[in-house]
Design a protein around this motif. Structure first.
Motif, PDB file in Angstrom:
ATOM      1  N   LEU A  61       0.817  -1.220   0.000  1.00  0.00           N
ATOM      2  CA  LEU A  61       0.000   0.000   0.000  1.00  0.00           C
ATOM      3  C   LEU A  61       0.848   1.265   0.000  1.00  0.00           C
ATOM      4  O   LEU A  61       0.350   2.349   0.283  1.00  0.00           O
ATOM      5  CB  LEU A  61      -0.926   0.004   1.222  1.00  0.00           C
ATOM      6  N   GLY A  62       2.130   1.133  -0.299  1.00  0.00           N
ATOM      7  CA  GLY A  62       2.991   2.305  -0.386  1.00  0.00           C
ATOM      8  C   GLY A  62       3.998   2.446   0.724  1.00  0.00           C
ATOM      9  O   GLY A  62       4.727   3.435   0.777  1.00  0.00           O
ATOM     10  N   GLY A  63       4.035   1.457   1.624  1.00  0.00           N
ATOM     11  CA  GLY A  63       5.014   1.507   2.709  1.00  0.00           C
ATOM     12  C   GLY A  63       4.395   1.986   4.002  1.00  0.00           C
ATOM     13  O   GLY A  63       3.555   2.885   4.014  1.00  0.00           O
ATOM     14  N   GLY A  64       4.790   1.367   5.098  1.00  0.00           N
ATOM     15  CA  GLY A  64       4.287   1.743   6.414  1.00  0.00           C
ATOM     16  C   GLY A  64       5.433   2.009   7.361  1.00  0.00           C
ATOM     17  O   GLY A  64       6.535   1.488   7.194  1.00  0.00           O
ATOM     18  N   THR A  65       5.180   2.830   8.377  1.00  0.00           N
ATOM     19  CA  THR A  65       6.211   3.115   9.374  1.00  0.00           C
ATOM     20  C   THR A  65       6.288   1.964  10.363  1.00  0.00           C
ATOM     21  O   THR A  65       5.365   1.150  10.480  1.00  0.00           O
ATOM     22  CB  THR A  65       5.885   4.410  10.129  1.00  0.00           C
ATOM     23  N   ILE A  66       7.371   1.909  11.103  1.00  0.00           N
ATOM     24  CA  ILE A  66       7.533   0.871  12.115  1.00  0.00           C
ATOM     25  C   ILE A  66       6.448   0.989  13.183  1.00  0.00           C
ATOM     26  O   ILE A  66       5.971  -0.014  13.724  1.00  0.00           O
ATOM     27  CB  ILE A  66       8.948   0.948  12.738  1.00  0.00           C
ATOM     28  N   LEU A  67       6.007   2.227  13.453  1.00  0.00           N
ATOM     29  CA  LEU A  67       4.983   2.417  14.475  1.00  0.00           C
ATOM     30  C   LEU A  67       3.594   2.039  13.966  1.00  0.00           C
ATOM     31  O   LEU A  67       2.747   1.594  14.742  1.00  0.00           O
ATOM     32  CB  LEU A  67       5.001   3.869  14.971  1.00  0.00           C
ATOM     33  N   GLU A  68       3.342   2.190  12.666  1.00  0.00           N
ATOM     34  CA  GLU A  68       2.095   1.667  12.098  1.00  0.00           C
ATOM     35  C   GLU A  68       2.062   0.141  12.210  1.00  0.00           C
ATOM     36  O   GLU A  68       1.048  -0.447  12.603  1.00  0.00           O
ATOM     37  CB  GLU A  68       1.974   2.067  10.626  1.00  0.00           C
ATOM     38  N   ASN A  69       3.151  -0.501  11.847  1.00  0.00           N
ATOM     39  CA  ASN A  69       3.217  -1.956  11.960  1.00  0.00           C
ATOM     40  C   ASN A  69       3.058  -2.399  13.410  1.00  0.00           C
ATOM     41  O   ASN A  69       2.451  -3.442  13.692  1.00  0.00           O
ATOM     42  CB  ASN A  69       4.542  -2.469  11.390  1.00  0.00           C
ATOM     43  N   ASN A  70       3.587  -1.622  14.330  1.00  0.00           N
ATOM     44  CA  ASN A  70       3.440  -1.942  15.742  1.00  0.00           C
ATOM     45  C   ASN A  70       1.979  -1.845  16.171  1.00  0.00           C
ATOM     46  O   ASN A  70       1.490  -2.675  16.949  1.00  0.00           O
ATOM     47  CB  ASN A  70       4.297  -0.983  16.581  1.00  0.00           C
ATOM     48  N   ILE A  71       1.266  -0.831  15.661  1.00  0.00           N
ATOM     49  CA  ILE A  71      -0.157  -0.700  15.971  1.00  0.00           C
ATOM     50  C   ILE A  71      -0.936  -1.906  15.443  1.00  0.00           C
ATOM     51  O   ILE A  71      -1.825  -2.444  16.115  1.00  0.00           O
ATOM     52  CB  ILE A  71      -0.721   0.609  15.375  1.00  0.00           C
ATOM     53  N   VAL A  72      -0.595  -2.347  14.239  1.00  0.00           N
ATOM     54  CA  VAL A  72      -1.293  -3.500  13.656  1.00  0.00           C
ATOM     55  C   VAL A  72      -1.090  -4.739  14.513  1.00  0.00           C
ATOM     56  O   VAL A  72      -2.052  -5.444  14.844  1.00  0.00           O
ATOM     57  CB  VAL A  72      -0.819  -3.748  12.211  1.00  0.00           C
ATOM     58  N   GLN A  73       0.166  -5.020  14.895  1.00  0.00           N
ATOM     59  CA  GLN A  73       0.387  -6.230  15.688  1.00  0.00           C
ATOM     60  C   GLN A  73      -0.229  -6.099  17.076  1.00  0.00           C
ATOM     61  O   GLN A  73      -0.642  -7.098  17.673  1.00  0.00           O
ATOM     62  CB  GLN A  73       1.888  -6.564  15.761  1.00  0.00           C
ATOM     63  N   THR A  74      -0.333  -4.881  17.592  1.00  0.00           N
ATOM     64  CA  THR A  74      -0.954  -4.681  18.902  1.00  0.00           C
ATOM     65  C   THR A  74      -2.424  -5.075  18.870  1.00  0.00           C
ATOM     66  O   THR A  74      -2.901  -5.852  19.708  1.00  0.00           O
ATOM     67  CB  THR A  74      -0.831  -3.206  19.340  1.00  0.00           C
ATOM     68  N   GLY A  75      -3.180  -4.538  17.912  1.00  0.00           N
ATOM     69  CA  GLY A  75      -4.596  -4.875  17.825  1.00  0.00           C
ATOM     70  C   GLY A  75      -4.837  -6.312  17.425  1.00  0.00           C
ATOM     71  O   GLY A  75      -5.738  -6.979  17.949  1.00  0.00           O
ATOM     72  N   ALA A  76      -4.000  -6.832  16.503  1.00  0.00           N
ATOM     73  CA  ALA A  76      -4.182  -8.209  16.035  1.00  0.00           C
ATOM     74  C   ALA A  76      -3.928  -9.219  17.132  1.00  0.00           C
ATOM     75  O   ALA A  76      -4.530 -10.296  17.151  1.00  0.00           O
ATOM     76  CB  ALA A  76      -3.269  -8.471  14.843  1.00  0.00           C
ATOM     77  N   SER A  77      -3.029  -8.891  18.059  1.00  0.00           N
ATOM     78  CA  SER A  77      -2.716  -9.843  19.127  1.00  0.00           C
ATOM     79  C   SER A  77      -3.902 -10.071  20.052  1.00  0.00           C
ATOM     80  O   SER A  77      -3.926 -11.039  20.809  1.00  0.00           O
ATOM     81  CB  SER A  77      -1.516  -9.348  19.935  1.00  0.00           C
ATOM     82  N   ALA A  78      -4.905  -9.184  20.002  1.00  0.00           N
ATOM     83  CA  ALA A  78      -6.118  -9.405  20.793  1.00  0.00           C
ATOM     84  C   ALA A  78      -6.834 -10.675  20.356  1.00  0.00           C
ATOM     85  O   ALA A  78      -7.633 -11.239  21.117  1.00  0.00           O
ATOM     86  CB  ALA A  78      -7.053  -8.209  20.661  1.00  0.00           C
TER      87      ALA A  78
END
Length: 648
Positions: A61-78
């Motif tokens: 989707l054009g590249g993501g920041t390390i903190l965006e990826n961190n947000i994704v893994q945070t919510g997904a881990s629920a």
């Protein structure tokens, strides 16, 4: 103290695309973990696979920041934490006969509000457990390393895709699908009056679970099963079965395997109940000082931070908002309890117990997640302690003959279990965020969104699995159901406290076994041994069938051989995390692929109302030796992927 980078300019974190991707992954992983937990009594942390998928998708989707990826893994881990909280407790309401199916609004209320409370209760613990007196949080550290090394997520996605396809295909070929290979390879015989039984499940997912938890836990859970199946069951059949006239008459003339499983289900598995009970009490007692200190310092830090300027990387959810949210979440739970017992004199104490136990056990869960990781976090032991305490209070209020007492205790335990699972997971994610310079309150918001999103789909998933496979005890319609071991245990304990009949002698012996295991573990601790004997892992081994523990042990053995092939120090956590990353991804793919296929298979079974709707002709059904060969090939492939030098 761990050092952390501090951003010099705002970096994208809680973006719309990150939230949407996180919710999608959370829902998928929640469904997969629900199946795995009902099948094997275990769930796995999903932060690392989610981080790898996030890096790949956001790059497209054009590249993501390390903190965006961190947000994704945070919510997904629920997905793993909500699934654990739900499947460890809520199926007990069906097993007790209180529900005939899983009611959507009730499951949503219990899981959703319990998960949100877990987020709130864990906020004041972040500073003490992560910043001031940091715990290891192994999976949080591993997720941070994956995020930092995320320039090239392609190989990781290939590993996940390959292993996911393998896990899905094997599940499709098994007994609930095409019936080409059996689910297990097992056999038993009588040796005089004794029973000799050997068996292993042929599930690739269990092999993956074993790789993730490691050899130490694999040895402990297998040892627990050996105690049940190779010592307790043979002894009971030889010396005590004749004294149980009803069971002896029922088993007259039966083969060895049938007899072994009957003795295990009615008697020997309760050794595991006793071990788990004493293990839960010991866990609370052993952590009392650390928890009290951590809670005090966390609350003090929250009060101090509310009055001044706080760095972006130290900002939690504001305390006043948390108190408002706490009231908003607790009131509907009090109404839910009132709907069950129709007595405010009981429902108000139930609510108070839930709040106090919820905060206490979120603290316990967070501390244990910090020490051993979320995958090894003994949430089920925490929940048993809650149900026991709640039952004692409810017996005093309602009497031991109450028809609704056991249900009320399970309802309290279900909310606390969801809160404890989410709370420990939240702190694990906050550790990863701390190491990559994330903003804590944004992670806390994302986990709340992820937890509630998962709660929305749990009831339909549970109803689908219950209709297709059955849950709990075998029936004529479902002779091989999903065992739901923790929920069955919770139902047995709660029912036993309210006029039910439990084999208390076996439970007492199990408690003695638990005390011996605790003493052994303390002795190993005093000698600074790297090999430990966690009592709740031993209890799970005693309580579950031997065939489930064998592939978990084999997966741990593969992990051990991988470490030896790389020549690393197995006690160097950072090096172990790096070396095991390809194997961990492969294992996560096996688990997710098999679990999602299990859910997919359930759909045509439910629609057609035929368990054999996908079965191929009998000429294409192979024996258990073919299944063993398939499992061996998957184990070899797991080893090959994990030992590729370039992959690490």
């Amino acid at each position: 103290m761990n050092s952390q980078p501090v951003a010099t300019q705002p970096v994208a974190q809680l973006t719309a695309r990150a939230v949407i991707l996180s919710v999608i992954l959370a829902v998928i992983l929640a469904a997969a973990n629900a199946y795995l937990g009902l099948f094997a009594g275990l769930t796995i942390a999903t932060a690392i696979p989610a981080a790898v998928v996030s890096m790949g998708v956001l790059r497209l989707l054009g590249g993501g920041t390390i903190l965006e990826n961190n947000i994704v893994q945070t919510g997904a881990s629920a997905g793993s934490s909500i699934a654990a909280g739900v499947i460890f407790t809520i199926p007990a309401l069906v097993i007790l006969g209180y529900w005939q199916d899983f009611r959507y609004s009730w499951v949503l209320a219990i899981a959703g509000l319990g998960g949100l409370l877990g987020v709130l209760f864990s906020v004041p613990l972040r500073r003490s457990m992560i910043v001031e007196d940091p715990l290891p949080f192994p999976e949080g550290k591993a997720a941070a390393e994956v995020l930092k090394a995320g320039e090239n997520p392609g190989p990781g996605l290939k590993i996940l895709g390959l292993s996911g396809a393998i896990g899905a295909f094997v599940k499709l070929a098994a007994e609930s699908g095409l019936r080409m290979i059996p689910d297990a390879a097992a056999g038993g015989t009588y040796v005089g009056k004794f029973i000799a039984y050997l068996g292993t499940n042929l599930s690739p997912a269990l092999l993956g679970v074993g790789y993730i938890v490691g050899l130490n836990v694999g040895i402990v859970v297998l040892s627990g099963s050996i105690l049940s199946w190779h010592i307790a069951i043979p002894l009971y059949n030889a010396f005590f079965l004749d004294g149980n006239t009803a069971l002896a008459a029922q088993l007259a003339g039966k083969d060895a395997v049938t007899t072994a499983f009957a003795i295990w289900s009615t008697q020997v598995r309760y050794l595991g109940v006793g071990t788990m009970l004493i293990g839960g009490v010991w866990t609370l007692f052993s952590l009392r000082k650390s928890l009290a200190s951590g809670i005090r310092s966390g609350l003090a830090a929250a009060r101090k931070g509310s009055g001044g300027v706080v760095a972006e990387t130290e900002r939690d959810l504001p305390m006043k908002w948390m108190l408002v949210a706490l009231v908003a979440f607790v009131v509907p739970l009090a109404l839910l309890y009132q709907a069950i017992v129709s007595n405010w004199g009981v429902s108000i104490p139930m609510t108070i117990i839930m709040i106090v136990a919820g905060f206490l056990f979120v603290s316990v869960s967070g501390y244990l997640a910090g020490l051993v990781g979320s995958s090894n976090n003994p949430v089920s032991g925490i929940t048993i302690a809650t149900i026991l305490f709640a039952s004692l209070v409810l017996v005093a209020l309602m009497g031991r003959d109450s028809q609704i007492g056991a249900v009320a205790a399970i309802m309290i335990g279900a909310v606390v279990c969801c809160a404890a699972a989410v709370g420990g997971d939240n702190l694990q994610d906050l550790k990863a965020g701390y190491l990559v310079g994330a903003t804590p309150w944004k992670q806390q918001v994302m986990l709340a969104i992820g937890a509630f999103s998962c709660a929305l789909i749990m009831a339909p998933v549970l109803n689908l699995l219950a209709t297709a496979y059955g849950i709990g005890a075998p029936t004529a319609e479902h002779p091989n159901p999903l065992a739901a071991p923790q929920a069955t245990l919770m139902a047995s304990v709660a029912k036993g406290m309210f006029g039910g009949h439990l084999p208390w002698t076996m439970i007492g012996i199990g408690a003695v076994i638990g005390a011996v295991v605790i003493a052994l573990d303390e002795w190993l601790k005093s000698r600074k041994s790297h090999f430990r004997v966690p009592v709740l892992a031993a209890a799970i081994g005693i309580y579950l069938p031997l065939e489930l523990m064998v592939p978990i042990f084999l997966g741990g053995l593969i992990a051990h051989f991988v470490e030896r092939s790389h020549g690393i120090d197995p006690h160097n956590e950072a090096e172990r995390d790096r070396v095991h990353r390809p194997g961990t991804l492969f294992s996560a793919g096996l688990i997710t692929g098999e679990a999602l296929m299990g859910i997919a298979i359930a759909i045509p079974i439910v629609v057609s109302e035929r368990a054999d709707v996908l079965a191929l002709p009998a000429s294409l059904h192979f024996n258990q030796w073919v299944g063993l060969v398939v499992l061996a090939l998957i184990g070899w492939l797991l080893y090959r992927v994990a030992t590729k030098r370039h992959a690490s």
